[in-house]
Design a protein around this motif. Sequence first.
Motif, PDB file in Angstrom:
ATOM      1  N   GLU A 239       0.892  -1.157   0.000  1.00 35.23           N
ATOM      2  CA  GLU A 239       0.000   0.000   0.000  1.00 35.23           C
ATOM      3  C   GLU A 239       0.927   1.203   0.000  1.00 35.23           C
ATOM      4  OE1 GLU A 239      -3.214  -0.137  -0.287  1.00 35.23           O
ATOM      5  OE2 GLU A 239      -3.973  -1.967   0.650  1.00 35.23           O
ATOM      6  N   VAL A 240       1.090   1.804  -1.164  1.00 35.07           N
ATOM      7  CA  VAL A 240       2.076   2.868  -1.335  1.00 35.07           C
ATOM      8  C   VAL A 240       1.790   4.042  -0.403  1.00 35.07           C
ATOM      9  CG1 VAL A 240       2.937   4.588  -2.980  1.00 35.07           C
ATOM     10  CG2 VAL A 240       2.594   2.213  -3.698  1.00 35.07           C
ATOM     11  N   ALA A 241       0.511   4.405  -0.283  1.00 43.26           N
ATOM     12  CA  ALA A 241       0.167   5.608   0.477  1.00 43.26           C
ATOM     13  C   ALA A 241      -1.282   5.530   0.922  1.00 43.26           C
ATOM     14  CB  ALA A 241       0.373   6.835  -0.401  1.00 43.26           C
ATOM     15  N   ASN A 242      -1.661   6.432   1.827  1.00 43.56           N
ATOM     16  CA  ASN A 242      -3.054   6.536   2.257  1.00 43.56           C
ATOM     17  C   ASN A 242      -3.690   7.721   1.538  1.00 43.56           C
ATOM     18  OD1 ASN A 242      -5.503   6.703   3.559  1.00 43.56           O
ATOM     19  ND2 ASN A 242      -4.651   7.583   5.441  1.00 43.56           N
ATOM     20  N   LEU A 243      -4.523   7.433   0.552  1.00 43.34           N
ATOM     21  CA  LEU A 243      -5.055   8.519  -0.284  1.00 43.34           C
ATOM     22  C   LEU A 243      -5.994   9.450   0.474  1.00 43.34           C
ATOM     23  CD1 LEU A 243      -5.657   6.660  -3.674  1.00 43.34           C
ATOM     24  CD2 LEU A 243      -3.644   7.906  -2.893  1.00 43.34           C
ATOM     25  N   LYS A 244      -6.488   9.007   1.633  1.00 42.85           N
ATOM     26  CA  LYS A 244      -7.337   9.904   2.424  1.00 42.85           C
ATOM     27  C   LYS A 244      -6.500  10.961   3.135  1.00 42.85           C
ATOM     28  CE  LYS A 244     -11.589   7.406   3.411  1.00 42.85           C
ATOM     29  NZ  LYS A 244     -12.369   6.738   4.477  1.00 42.85           N
ATOM     30  N   ASN A 245      -5.185  10.749   3.155  1.00 43.56           N
ATOM     31  CA  ASN A 245      -4.293  11.757   3.724  1.00 43.56           C
ATOM     32  C   ASN A 245      -3.840  12.681   2.598  1.00 43.56           C
ATOM     33  OD1 ASN A 245      -1.253  12.585   4.240  1.00 43.56           O
ATOM     34  ND2 ASN A 245      -2.263  12.385   6.212  1.00 43.56           N
ATOM     35  N   LYS A 246      -4.037  13.975   2.783  1.00 43.35           N
ATOM     36  CA  LYS A 246      -3.776  14.922   1.688  1.00 43.35           C
ATOM     37  C   LYS A 246      -2.321  14.884   1.225  1.00 43.35           C
ATOM     38  CE  LYS A 246      -7.581  18.105   1.884  1.00 43.35           C
ATOM     39  NZ  LYS A 246      -8.219  18.366   3.181  1.00 43.35           N
ATOM     40  N   GLY A 247      -1.389  14.806   2.181  1.00 42.61           N
ATOM     41  CA  GLY A 247       0.034  14.788   1.829  1.00 42.61           C
ATOM     42  C   GLY A 247       0.387  13.550   1.022  1.00 42.61           C
ATOM     43  N   ASP A 248      -0.128  12.398   1.468  1.00 41.49           N
ATOM     44  CA  ASP A 248       0.131  11.148   0.756  1.00 41.49           C
ATOM     45  C   ASP A 248      -0.435  11.192  -0.661  1.00 41.49           C
ATOM     46  OD1 ASP A 248       1.381  10.052   2.942  1.00 41.49           O
ATOM     47  OD2 ASP A 248       0.206   8.198   2.945  1.00 41.49           O
ATOM     48  N   ALA A 249      -1.661  11.716  -0.792  1.00 43.54           N
ATOM     49  CA  ALA A 249      -2.297  11.769  -2.111  1.00 43.54           C
ATOM     50  C   ALA A 249      -1.503  12.691  -3.035  1.00 43.54           C
ATOM     51  CB  ALA A 249      -3.744  12.242  -1.988  1.00 43.54           C
ATOM     52  N   ALA A 250      -1.024  13.814  -2.479  1.00 42.26           N
ATOM     53  CA  ALA A 250      -0.229  14.746  -3.290  1.00 42.26           C
ATOM     54  C   ALA A 250       1.048  14.057  -3.770  1.00 42.26           C
ATOM     55  CB  ALA A 250       0.104  15.998  -2.483  1.00 42.26           C
ATOM     56  N   ASN A 251       1.653  13.239  -2.896  1.00 38.30           N
ATOM     57  CA  ASN A 251       2.835  12.478  -3.308  1.00 38.30           C
ATOM     58  C   ASN A 251       2.529  11.582  -4.497  1.00 38.30           C
ATOM     59  OD1 ASN A 251       4.674  13.462  -1.492  1.00 38.30           O
ATOM     60  ND2 ASN A 251       4.375  11.826   0.014  1.00 38.30           N
ATOM     61  N   VAL A 252       1.441  10.806  -4.374  1.00 36.55           N
ATOM     62  CA  VAL A 252       1.096   9.847  -5.421  1.00 36.55           C
ATOM     63  C   VAL A 252       0.842  10.557  -6.754  1.00 36.55           C
ATOM     64  CG1 VAL A 252      -0.753   8.269  -6.154  1.00 36.55           C
ATOM     65  CG2 VAL A 252       0.270   8.020  -3.890  1.00 36.55           C
ATOM     66  N   ARG A 253       0.288  11.770  -6.665  1.00 30.44           N
ATOM     67  CA  ARG A 253       0.018  12.520  -7.893  1.00 30.44           C
ATOM     68  C   ARG A 253       1.297  13.061  -8.542  1.00 30.44           C
ATOM     69  NH1 ARG A 253      -4.354  15.247  -9.213  1.00 30.44           N
ATOM     70  NH2 ARG A 253      -3.407  17.293  -9.004  1.00 30.44           N
ATOM     71  N   ASP A 254       2.358  13.151  -7.745  1.00 33.05           N
ATOM     72  CA  ASP A 254       3.586  13.774  -8.232  1.00 33.05           C
ATOM     73  C   ASP A 254       4.457  12.758  -8.988  1.00 33.05           C
ATOM     74  OD1 ASP A 254       5.929  15.086  -8.627  1.00 33.05           O
ATOM     75  OD2 ASP A 254       6.327  15.522  -6.504  1.00 33.05           O
ATOM     76  N   PRO A 255       4.685  12.987 -10.304  1.00 29.94           N
ATOM     77  CA  PRO A 255       5.481  12.013 -11.073  1.00 29.94           C
ATOM     78  C   PRO A 255       6.897  11.830 -10.524  1.00 29.94           C
ATOM     79  CG  PRO A 255       5.042  14.011 -12.373  1.00 29.94           C
ATOM     80  CD  PRO A 255       4.202  14.096 -11.137  1.00 29.94           C
ATOM     81  N   LYS A 256       7.454  12.886  -9.903  1.00 32.64           N
ATOM     82  CA  LYS A 256       8.807  12.769  -9.330  1.00 32.64           C
ATOM     83  C   LYS A 256       8.791  11.792  -8.161  1.00 32.64           C
ATOM     84  CE  LYS A 256      10.684  17.327 -10.437  1.00 32.64           C
ATOM     85  NZ  LYS A 256       9.615  18.343 -10.188  1.00 32.64           N
ATOM     86  N   PHE A 257       7.713  11.846  -7.373  1.00 27.39           N
ATOM     87  CA  PHE A 257       7.588  10.908  -6.255  1.00 27.39           C
ATOM     88  C   PHE A 257       7.483   9.476  -6.779  1.00 27.39           C
ATOM     89  CE2 PHE A 257       4.923   8.236  -3.563  1.00 27.39           C
ATOM     90  CZ  PHE A 257       5.533   8.358  -2.321  1.00 27.39           C
ATOM     91  N   ARG A 258       6.656   9.295  -7.808  1.00 28.83           N
ATOM     92  CA  ARG A 258       6.461   7.940  -8.344  1.00 28.83           C
ATOM     93  C   ARG A 258       7.781   7.378  -8.882  1.00 28.83           C
ATOM     94  NH1 ARG A 258       1.678  10.515 -10.510  1.00 28.83           N
ATOM     95  NH2 ARG A 258       2.457  10.378 -12.648  1.00 28.83           N
ATOM     96  N   GLU A 259       8.572   8.249  -9.491  1.00 29.50           N
ATOM     97  CA  GLU A 259       9.865   7.819 -10.020  1.00 29.50           C
ATOM     98  C   GLU A 259      10.809   7.433  -8.864  1.00 29.50           C
ATOM     99  OE1 GLU A 259      10.578   7.323 -13.106  1.00 29.50           O
ATOM    100  OE2 GLU A 259      12.760   7.062 -13.033  1.00 29.50           O
ATOM    101  N   LYS A 260      10.818   8.267  -7.839  1.00 25.18           N
ATOM    102  CA  LYS A 260      11.669   8.017  -6.671  1.00 25.18           C
ATOM    103  C   LYS A 260      11.258   6.705  -5.995  1.00 25.18           C
ATOM    104  CE  LYS A 260      12.300  10.735  -2.543  1.00 25.18           C
ATOM    105  NZ  LYS A 260      12.216  12.080  -1.979  1.00 25.18           N
ATOM    106  N   TYR A 261       9.950   6.506  -5.923  1.00 27.14           N
ATOM    107  CA  TYR A 261       9.418   5.304  -5.291  1.00 27.14           C
ATOM    108  C   TYR A 261       9.868   4.053  -6.052  1.00 27.14           C
ATOM    109  CZ  TYR A 261       6.263   2.862  -2.166  1.00 27.14           C
ATOM    110  OH  TYR A 261       5.761   2.059  -1.174  1.00 27.14           O
ATOM    111  N   ALA A 262       9.749   4.130  -7.383  1.00 25.36           N
ATOM    112  CA  ALA A 262      10.129   3.002  -8.225  1.00 25.36           C
ATOM    113  C   ALA A 262      11.611   2.673  -8.025  1.00 25.36           C
ATOM    114  CB  ALA A 262       9.831   3.326  -9.687  1.00 25.36           C
ATOM    115  N   HIS A 263      12.444   3.709  -7.960  1.00 23.92           N
ATOM    116  CA  HIS A 263      13.878   3.489  -7.742  1.00 23.92           C
ATOM    117  C   HIS A 263      14.136   2.849  -6.384  1.00 23.92           C
ATOM    118  CE1 HIS A 263      16.111   4.987 -11.181  1.00 23.92           C
ATOM    119  NE2 HIS A 263      15.174   5.908 -11.337  1.00 23.92           N
ATOM    120  N   ALA A 264      13.454   3.349  -5.355  1.00 23.06           N
ATOM    121  CA  ALA A 264      13.645   2.801  -4.014  1.00 23.06           C
ATOM    122  C   ALA A 264      13.251   1.326  -3.995  1.00 23.06           C
ATOM    123  CB  ALA A 264      12.820   3.593  -2.999  1.00 23.06           C
TER     124      ALA A 264
END
Length: 610
Positions: free
Chosen positions: A573-598
């Motif tokens: 579960e990458v993030a909790n979409l009900k949390n605004k900060g987490d949802a903003a992360n998931v929307r951010d392509p830079k975050f998704r790229e960083k996540y994939a690398h990690a």
Amino acid sequence: MGGAGERNQSMASRKTFLICFLLFSIAATAATRFVEQRGKVRAYALISRSRGIRLQLVAVQGRVKFSDSLHWLSERSQRKLRRKFPTRKITISYGSLNSRAKKILMNKAFPKDSFRRGVYRHKVVYRGAETFWRLGEWFTGNGANYRAIMKMNRIKSSTLKLGAWISIPKQLLLPAFLPQERPLSKPVLGKPKPEPLQPVSRTTANPVPVSKLGSKITELSPDAKRFHLKYGKDKEGAYAVYRLAKGEALYSSVVVRFTGRLDADAVHELVRIIVKRNKIPDVTDMKVGYPVKIPMEYLLPEFLPRTTKAFKEYQEELKETEKAAQETRIGTATHLNGVYLILDSGHGGRDTGAKYNGAWEDDYMYDIICRIKRIIEKETKGHVLPTTFDKSSRYTPIDKKNLHMDRDEYLRTTPMFPLNSKYVTSVGVHLRWYFANYQYERLKKTGVPGTNIVFISFHSDALYHKVTGTMVYIPSASRKLFRSHVMMKSGKYKPYLEYRSHPMYKFSRKKVQVAEGLSRKFARVLIAQLKAKGIPTHKEKAIRSYIFRSRRSRPFVPAVVRYSKMPLRCLIEVANLKNKGDAANVRDPKFREKYAHAFVQALIQFYGGS
Ligand SMILES: [Zn+2]
């Protein structure tokens, strides 16, 4: 013939008329209130004598989709009512709503109501539709509380007068109707609260002198010791006591941490139980050091006294899985050489998955797996087998915040399963592990060691809004959750080769122990890797082998993790979409790229380094 027939007919129609009239007057809607419009769906509050207050969703255009209802329904009724969608119009009982929806509905139906001077004040507006029993149901979640409400208002007659003001006792209120929880660390400024208008026999907090509890040190598990828990017992049963630290509140620091509950309804439900158990007069005003009694039956096993059977079982099972994992040899695979990753992105097609704060599982999780696929294929010697395929975007990552919500995703079964199918959440879920198991067997036949085949499913959660960060679900070998075999029986699976060639899978407990142990080992590496990259992970318990939904429902393991065969298999579960900060992360392509690398980095590390 004519005469007799006519008379019969007219009597019959008079009877029908009478019945219709009665039915109509009983079911008559006393009032309809517009609540709000979200997208193409309008929400109304229907208030009637016969059914009390209900929510109606009406499509202004097209149909009300299941995803439109998620904003309103409790988790439990989401499962129950799922098959009623899509529909033009649906009426939903008050009891099926989640707590936030209840609050919204009541605010619209009763705009004069408010919480003030320490009590909830309700004005009676709808003749016949409001009864003491219903006020109990609506505001406290239990009709039987009508007695307490009548008593508090010093009313003897059970009929409610139009225009009367009724006070609802604070200690009985559903948390949604309480004033918003404020962080404890910040002092609340402003005038001191005036005393309640009416004489209320308020039950004051009567904290236990914790010093007298004296839990023997031998009783404390390492986790219990970490939080300085004490155990005790009174006439309501056994409990643990936790003293609130600075800045802590009941929701996150007691319920989420010690009971493992995560979704909003379950968290609120347990807060209510704990408020009642401790006779806490005001959850927004709890002192540092307040000793909170947590009923023993809701504690996670790791917080139970070491002498209890449940703790011993928990510890023994944990040891067994770690031992099983240690005894399993994993060959070093430099640069993931010879490693096969079966990569699953949750949902798709007509099922968007959780959708909050502008992000949803389907397209966003698919984007993450596309990135992982690209990195592994470009930068390592590993192989990727996705379970899903999007016909329009193929496997190209999309560097955008707003992804296009399309429906052309397929499962890569033979033949391909369109996720736009009505059966996306049933057949479409189970075909994923049939597909994964089929690939696993196929690869093993070509000589790939089973431990080199990995299954990872990517999802995002919809939990209590303050919970943040990644959580990893691993298989559970616990005796309570173990099943020796699985087989789907519906004819809907028959067209698919993956099902036909192997409809039933058997599991040995030993192998599930190995899987739990190995998967936990990988999950630890992953969580450490995410932390090192500054990616949020769940604060209290990021790795879990089961999910709790509500207080009553039993824990369960997600199907793709439970029924797949790979020794290393996780649902992230990458993030909790009900949390605004987490949802903003998931929307951010830079975050998704960083996540994939990690993620790829963690996999490389697990298989013995670069
Ligand atoms: Zn999901």
